[in-house]
Design a protein around this motif. Structure first.
Motif, PDB file in Angstrom:
ATOM      1  N   GLU A  80     -12.041  -2.792  -5.055  1.00 41.41           N
ATOM      2  CA  GLU A  80     -13.170  -2.936  -5.707  1.00 41.41           C
ATOM      3  C   GLU A  80     -12.926  -2.989  -7.234  1.00 41.41           C
ATOM      4  OE1 GLU A  80     -17.022  -0.860  -4.537  1.00 41.41           O
ATOM      5  OE2 GLU A  80     -15.867  -1.167  -2.690  1.00 41.41           O
ATOM      6  N   ASP A  81     -12.187  -2.135  -7.569  1.00 45.79           N
ATOM      7  CA  ASP A  81     -11.616  -1.638  -9.019  1.00 45.79           C
ATOM      8  C   ASP A  81     -10.431  -2.524  -9.307  1.00 45.79           C
ATOM      9  OD1 ASP A  81     -11.023  -0.698 -11.420  1.00 45.79           O
ATOM     10  OD2 ASP A  81     -11.494   1.501 -11.023  1.00 45.79           O
ATOM     11  N   ASP A  82     -10.766  -3.168 -10.486  1.00 47.64           N
ATOM     12  CA  ASP A  82      -9.432  -4.185 -10.892  1.00 47.64           C
ATOM     13  C   ASP A  82      -8.303  -3.115 -11.366  1.00 47.64           C
ATOM     14  OD1 ASP A  82     -11.021  -6.249 -10.553  1.00 47.64           O
ATOM     15  OD2 ASP A  82     -11.821  -6.521 -12.748  1.00 47.64           O
ATOM     16  N   THR A  83      -8.589  -1.850 -11.662  1.00 42.82           N
ATOM     17  CA  THR A  83      -7.546  -1.266 -12.074  1.00 42.82           C
ATOM     18  C   THR A  83      -6.794  -0.095 -11.354  1.00 42.82           C
ATOM     19  OG1 THR A  83      -8.848  -1.107 -14.171  1.00 42.82           O
ATOM     20  CG2 THR A  83      -6.930  -0.033 -14.539  1.00 42.82           C
ATOM     21  N   TRP A  84      -7.844   0.391 -10.346  1.00 44.90           N
ATOM     22  CA  TRP A  84      -7.271   1.424  -9.465  1.00 44.90           C
ATOM     23  C   TRP A  84      -7.565   1.109  -8.277  1.00 44.90           C
ATOM     24  CZ3 TRP A  84      -3.528   4.465 -11.574  1.00 44.90           C
ATOM     25  CH2 TRP A  84      -3.709   4.609 -12.870  1.00 44.90           C
ATOM     26  N   TRP A  85      -6.647   0.736  -7.319  1.00 43.85           N
ATOM     27  CA  TRP A  85      -7.154   0.514  -5.944  1.00 43.85           C
ATOM     28  C   TRP A  85      -7.030   1.727  -4.970  1.00 43.85           C
ATOM     29  CZ3 TRP A  85      -2.952  -4.125  -4.756  1.00 43.85           C
ATOM     30  CH2 TRP A  85      -3.434  -5.241  -5.416  1.00 43.85           C
ATOM     31  N   GLN A  86      -7.553   1.703  -3.837  1.00 44.57           N
ATOM     32  CA  GLN A  86      -7.544   2.920  -2.960  1.00 44.57           C
ATOM     33  C   GLN A  86      -6.515   2.260  -1.638  1.00 44.57           C
ATOM     34  OE1 GLN A  86     -10.984   4.607  -1.783  1.00 44.57           O
ATOM     35  NE2 GLN A  86     -11.980   4.275  -3.921  1.00 44.57           N
ATOM     36  N   ALA A  87      -5.682   3.567  -1.512  1.00 44.41           N
ATOM     37  CA  ALA A  87      -4.903   2.821  -0.432  1.00 44.41           C
ATOM     38  C   ALA A  87      -4.188   4.215   0.503  1.00 44.41           C
ATOM     39  CB  ALA A  87      -3.587   2.302  -1.107  1.00 44.41           C
ATOM     40  N   ARG A  88      -3.819   3.837   1.388  1.00 37.40           N
ATOM     41  CA  ARG A  88      -3.172   4.929   2.140  1.00 37.40           C
ATOM     42  C   ARG A  88      -1.666   4.612   2.760  1.00 37.40           C
ATOM     43  NH1 ARG A  88      -3.565   4.228   8.010  1.00 37.40           N
ATOM     44  NH2 ARG A  88      -2.640   6.304   8.191  1.00 37.40           N
ATOM     45  N   ARG A  89      -1.083   5.582   3.057  1.00 35.66           N
ATOM     46  CA  ARG A  89       0.423   5.122   3.472  1.00 35.66           C
ATOM     47  C   ARG A  89       0.681   5.210   4.829  1.00 35.66           C
ATOM     48  NH1 ARG A  89       5.034   8.692   0.424  1.00 35.66           N
ATOM     49  NH2 ARG A  89       3.622  10.340   1.535  1.00 35.66           N
ATOM     50  N   ILE A  90       1.278   4.267   5.304  1.00 34.00           N
ATOM     51  CA  ILE A  90       1.320   3.727   6.724  1.00 34.00           C
ATOM     52  C   ILE A  90       2.342   5.151   7.278  1.00 34.00           C
ATOM     53  CG2 ILE A  90       2.278   2.368   8.532  1.00 34.00           C
ATOM     54  CD1 ILE A  90      -0.226   1.468   7.451  1.00 34.00           C
ATOM     55  N   GLY A  91       1.794   5.771   8.064  1.00 32.23           N
ATOM     56  CA  GLY A  91       2.771   6.740   8.807  1.00 32.23           C
ATOM     57  C   GLY A  91       1.991   8.140   8.434  1.00 32.23           C
ATOM     58  N   ASP A  92       1.385   8.106   7.446  1.00 34.43           N
ATOM     59  CA  ASP A  92       0.724   9.432   6.990  1.00 34.43           C
ATOM     60  C   ASP A  92      -0.265   9.842   7.872  1.00 34.43           C
ATOM     61  OD1 ASP A  92       2.196   9.538   4.868  1.00 34.43           O
ATOM     62  OD2 ASP A  92       0.712   9.323   3.282  1.00 34.43           O
ATOM     63  N   ALA A  93      -0.424  11.134   8.362  1.00 40.19           N
ATOM     64  CA  ALA A  93      -1.570  11.444   9.299  1.00 40.19           C
ATOM     65  C   ALA A  93      -2.777  11.382   8.782  1.00 40.19           C
ATOM     66  CB  ALA A  93      -1.060  13.157   9.913  1.00 40.19           C
ATOM     67  N   ASN A  94      -2.753  11.563   7.283  1.00 42.91           N
ATOM     68  CA  ASN A  94      -4.008  11.567   6.788  1.00 42.91           C
ATOM     69  C   ASN A  94      -4.867  10.358   6.422  1.00 42.91           C
ATOM     70  OD1 ASN A  94      -6.146  11.997   4.782  1.00 42.91           O
ATOM     71  ND2 ASN A  94      -4.702  12.778   3.189  1.00 42.91           N
ATOM     72  N   PHE A  95      -5.903  10.273   6.874  1.00 46.36           N
ATOM     73  CA  PHE A  95      -6.468   8.498   6.697  1.00 46.36           C
ATOM     74  C   PHE A  95      -7.372   8.573   5.382  1.00 46.36           C
ATOM     75  CE2 PHE A  95      -5.396   8.470  11.255  1.00 46.36           C
ATOM     76  CZ  PHE A  95      -5.255   7.210  11.189  1.00 46.36           C
ATOM     77  N   ARG A  96      -7.344   9.558   4.699  1.00 44.04           N
ATOM     78  CA  ARG A  96      -8.125   9.524   3.262  1.00 44.04           C
ATOM     79  C   ARG A  96      -7.373   8.935   2.189  1.00 44.04           C
ATOM     80  NH1 ARG A  96      -8.247  14.576   2.804  1.00 44.04           N
ATOM     81  NH2 ARG A  96      -6.746  14.571   0.995  1.00 44.04           N
ATOM     82  N   ALA A  97      -8.256   7.954   1.687  1.00 39.47           N
ATOM     83  CA  ALA A  97      -7.282   7.157   0.685  1.00 39.47           C
ATOM     84  C   ALA A  97      -7.033   7.830  -0.607  1.00 39.47           C
ATOM     85  CB  ALA A  97      -8.244   5.897   0.269  1.00 39.47           C
ATOM     86  N   GLY A  98      -5.914   7.298  -1.423  1.00 40.55           N
ATOM     87  CA  GLY A  98      -5.675   7.983  -2.518  1.00 40.55           C
ATOM     88  C   GLY A  98      -5.663   6.703  -3.674  1.00 40.55           C
TER      89      GLY A  98
END
Ligand code: ATP
Length: 565
Positions: free
Chosen positions: A245-263
């Motif tokens: 949504e934001d052109d400058t900062w995307w939100q993502a999670r790393r595949i394999g991480d237990a955590n589902f929260r985006a960074g």
């Protein structure tokens, strides 16, 4: 499990884990729950704790008898009381923690639109960032991290204005002062907010996966709006993009991480802009013709004592002929598209090889002398039925011991030059008046035999093979730091250049320096193509690692560029 365990470390870890007592207890518990779950037991009543208290009260009024004293003794034990309390919780299905009642709203002046929100916060961060609105001066929710506590609650939204947190007014506070208030809150947190007007965008881009082509550490990024919300990743990591949504900062999670929260991660635009601004000089150079030294191939056999058809490489950049100008041949296919590539993200999709489909082409790249031939040789020897190498073409005379189509494909100069014009070669070079080259068809032949084709190429040639047909798995073999390089190669004999008196010599300091510098250059220019980097320090370990990687590649789902799908 033994057939799947290559590593003694892995198997001893698994063994230790299986021996742990608490695991056995958990398994027993699980079995019992399964058993009773199937019977669907219903509680006879759901206030056992209160009932026990009432019984105790009555027992005290009765005349003292041993059974009565014993029952009082049992019921007054703390763990029995706890057990009854747990029983009631389960019987009442009362699993959710309770929120304290909301304070009565007595602020008459407050606008109607104010909303009171209560969230139960655990140790996990709230998953929201805040900022001061430049025009109104209000503290507003700048971003809701996908999958975080705030997002899951569905109660707080981007653009909401924060009035109070746990009764503390936000009016005169800076975002920096508010963050500790939030961080310290544990349990119920009460927010007073004025809902924003920003429309919620439906997240329809969560099926986007990318491979990161650069390392990123938010702690070292001065521009990130909130360091704690940043996601650290390394080159090669696969990320699921949860919001663009934001052109400058995307939100993502790393595949394999237990955590589902985006960074937060830099968006493609931001990263590419950043790279463009501090592009290394090399990226501006016009692509220059790469000079490659051709070398006599028979020497290889002399040194290694083992000959494997097609393994000899007669045209790789060689340290041995570094100083010998007349031995140099020009490579034609050196239009290094890669030199102008800006590394950010590469969109990828999961891929599993269908039965009968050719294996992905395994490309090995690395600086001269790093050990590509050696690793290839070891892989071939480990399973000659499974691995194969492309048979090169040459225009030189066949020697007595050589077999047509096994050691080389012997062709006329005319035929070779026609194939060059027809773009049939992945790489070719000239040495001593003769051509040598590896053709695309010779690779196809190995793949058609249902073998894993191992091919070492100059990195600029990878681009040519970067197609749906070959789906190359590019492994970069890298030398270790110079101290380990000196140590591991101290007894190694290599071919000397033709102007040296002895045919073989040991590695010299300059060879090590060249190897490390060339590796760095290759990584800078072509790093975005490398799916795996193997450091060839201890040879046996490097071999074990690459073999395990290739096994995994064949068995498990892997990520390939979307353009190949
Ligand atoms: N990890 C290692 N430890 C010790 N010796 C090694 C190691 N890896 C490779 N070698 C040795 O280094 C020498 C060069 O290796 P190799 O021929 O495989 O390099 P290469 O990458 O194919 O380079 P080139 O194309 O210049 O021949 C060989 O004698 C090989 O046995």
């Amino acid at each position: 499990l033994e057939p799947y365990m290559d590593d003694t470390e892995e198997s001893s870890f698994l063994q230790d884990m299986l021996m742990v007592n608490s695991l056995h207890v958990l398994i027993k518990l699980h079995e019992r729950l399964q058993r009773f779950g199937a019977q669907k037991p219903a509680p006879i009543q759901d206030h056992a704790e209160q009932l026990a208290r009432e019984i105790m009260k009555e027992l005290h009024t009765l005349e003292a008898r041993p059974e009565i004293s014993e029952l009082i003794h049992v019921l007054s034990k703390p763990h029995v009381q706890d057990l009854l309390s747990v029983h009631d919780t389960v019987a009442q299905k009362d699993y959710e923690p309770k929120l304290p009642p909301l304070a009565a709203e007595d602020d008459e002046d407050e606008e109607d639109s104010v909303r009171i929100i209560q969230l139960l916060k655990s140790k996990e961060p709230l998953g929201a960032t805040i900022k001061r609105d430049q025009t109104t001066g209000a503290i507003v929710v700048a971003r809701i991290m996908r999958g975080g506590a705030a997002d899951r609650s569905g109660l707080i939204h981007e653009g909401d204005e924060l009035r109070e947190v746990n009764g503390v007014p936000m009016e005169d506070k800076n975002p920096e002062e508010i963050i500790p208030i939030l961080a310290q809150s544990d349990g119920a947190v009460t927010f007073k907010v004025i809902p924003g007007t920003k429309d919620e965008l439906e997240a329809d881009d969560t099926e986007v996966f990318v491979r990161a082509l650069f390392d990123y550490n938010p702690k070292e990024d001065p521009a990130i709006p909130c360091k704690d919300a940043g996601l650290e990743f390394g080159r090669g990591d696969v990320l699921q993009i949860l919001s663009q949504e934001d052109d400058t900062w995307w939100q993502a999670r790393r595949i394999g991480d237990a955590n589902f929260r985006a960074g937060l991660i830099p968006s493609r635009q931001l990263q590419e802009r950043r790279v463009a601004l501090q592009r290394p000089e090399v990226l501006f150079q016009t692509s220059r013709a790469l000079k490659i030294n051709a070398e006599e191939d028979a020497d290889y056999v002399a040194i290694h004592g083992i000959q494997i058809a097609g393994l000899r490489r007669s045209f790789r950049l060689s340290k041995k002929d570094r100083r010998s100008q007349e031995m140099q041949a020009k490579w034609k296919k050196c239009e290094a598209d890669g030199e102008n590539h800006i590394s950010s993200y590469q969109e990828v999709v999961p891929y599993v090889r269908e039965p009968g489909e050719p294996y992905r082409l395994v490309l090995l790249a690395g600086p001269s002398g790093v050990g590509l031939t050696e690793l290839k040789r070891k892989l071939l020897l480990s399973d000659p039925e499974h691995f194969g190498v492309a048979v090169p073409h040459t225009t030189r005379e066949r020697r007595r011991h050589e077999r047509e189509g096994v050691d080389y494909q012997f062709v006329s100069k005319h035929a070779f030059e026609k194939d060059i014009l027809d773009q049939k070669f992945i790489e070719y070079g000239r040495h001593g008046g003769n051509y040598y080259g590896t053709s695309l068809d010779s690779v196809r032949k190995v793949l058609a035999e249902s073998k894993v084709c191992l091919l070492d190429v100059e990195p600029h040639a990878v681009k040519l093979l970067y197609t749906t047909e070959f789906k190359p798995y590019v492994t970069f073999v890298k030398p270790p730091a110079i101290e380990q390089l000196r140590l591991s190669r101290r007894k190694v004999k290599i071919l000397a250049s033709c102007d040296e008196p002895m045919p073989t010599r040991t590695f010299m300091e300059a060879d090590f320096e060249d190897m490390i510098n060339n590796a760095q250059d290759m990584e800078d220019k072509y790093g975005y193509l490398f799916e795996k980097i193997i450091i060839n320090d201890d040879l046996a370990m490097a071999f074990t690692e690459i073999r395990a990687e290739l096994k995994k590649l064949e068995k498990e789902s892997n990520w390939i560029p979307k353009i190949w799908a």
